[in-house]
Design an enzyme around this catalytic site. Structure first.
Site, PDB file in Angstrom:
ATOM      1  N   CYS A   1       0.838  -1.202   0.000  1.00  0.00           N
ATOM      2  CA  CYS A   1       0.000   0.000   0.000  1.00  0.00           C
ATOM      3  C   CYS A   1       0.875   1.256   0.000  1.00  0.00           C
ATOM      4  O   CYS A   1       2.079   1.211   0.250  1.00  0.00           O
ATOM      5  CB  CYS A   1      -0.958  -0.006   1.183  1.00  0.00           C
ATOM      6  SG  CYS A   1      -0.176   0.278   2.774  1.00  0.00           S
ATOM      7  N   HIS A   2       0.250   2.375  -0.261  1.00  0.00           N
ATOM      8  CA  HIS A   2       0.962   3.648  -0.343  1.00  0.00           C
ATOM      9  C   HIS A   2       1.682   3.969   0.960  1.00  0.00           C
ATOM     10  O   HIS A   2       2.834   4.422   0.947  1.00  0.00           O
ATOM     11  CB  HIS A   2      -0.022   4.764  -0.721  1.00  0.00           C
ATOM     12  CG  HIS A   2       0.655   6.029  -1.050  1.00  0.00           C
ATOM     13  ND1 HIS A   2       0.771   7.046  -0.135  1.00  0.00           N
ATOM     14  CD2 HIS A   2       1.271   6.447  -2.172  1.00  0.00           C
ATOM     15  CE1 HIS A   2       1.436   8.039  -0.694  1.00  0.00           C
ATOM     16  NE2 HIS A   2       1.746   7.707  -1.930  1.00  0.00           N
ATOM     17  N   ALA A   3       1.044   3.743   2.100  1.00  0.00           N
ATOM     18  CA  ALA A   3       1.672   4.034   3.394  1.00  0.00           C
ATOM     19  C   ALA A   3       2.954   3.223   3.574  1.00  0.00           C
ATOM     20  O   ALA A   3       3.961   3.746   4.054  1.00  0.00           O
ATOM     21  CB  ALA A   3       0.699   3.742   4.530  1.00  0.00           C
TER      22      ALA A   3
ATOM     23  N   ILE B   1       5.740   4.758   1.314  1.00  0.00           N
ATOM     24  CA  ILE B   1       6.225   6.032   1.872  1.00  0.00           C
ATOM     25  C   ILE B   1       7.077   5.768   3.114  1.00  0.00           C
ATOM     26  O   ILE B   1       8.147   6.359   3.277  1.00  0.00           O
ATOM     27  CB  ILE B   1       5.038   6.957   2.205  1.00  0.00           C
ATOM     28  CG1 ILE B   1       4.358   7.458   0.929  1.00  0.00           C
ATOM     29  CG2 ILE B   1       5.461   8.136   3.084  1.00  0.00           C
ATOM     30  CD1 ILE B   1       5.233   8.330   0.054  1.00  0.00           C
TER      31      ILE B   1
END
Length: 95
Positions: free
Chosen positions: A52-54, A57
């Site tokens: 996922c994006h989290a 990052i």
């Protein structure tokens, strides 16, 4: 363990309100998170997915992350003082 002020993110527009270091609490993150990456002490998300994006990052910027924190956006409010224990994957309110 990381301590700080929670900021609950309900929409991408909420990122633009972040002016100082906080712990982000969200169902999931959005690409707009990169505009405040320097002000993120930790990320807590309700969704759990290593791609996922989290997760991306957090890996790219070295930000501590807890995923799969069920009901985190209901349990915590913006302005709450919270502590995040990354190793034990727990979050709690502090005083």
């Amino acid at each position: 363990m990381i301590t700080g002020i929670a900021t609950v993110i309900n929409s991408p527009e909420d990122y633009y309100k972040i002016k100082k270091p906080v712990i982000i609490v969200a169902k999931k993150t959005h690409p707009d998170i990169v505009i405040v990456v320097k002000n993120i002490k930790a990320i807590v998300t309700e969704l759990d997915n290593k791609l996922c994006h989290a997760a991306i990052i957090a890996r790219e910027y070295g930000i501590p992350l807890i995923m799969g924190a069920e009901n985190a956006t209901k349990e915590f409010r913006t302005g709450d003082k919270i502590a995040v224990d990354i190793k034990r994957k727990i979050i709690w309110k502090t005083r």
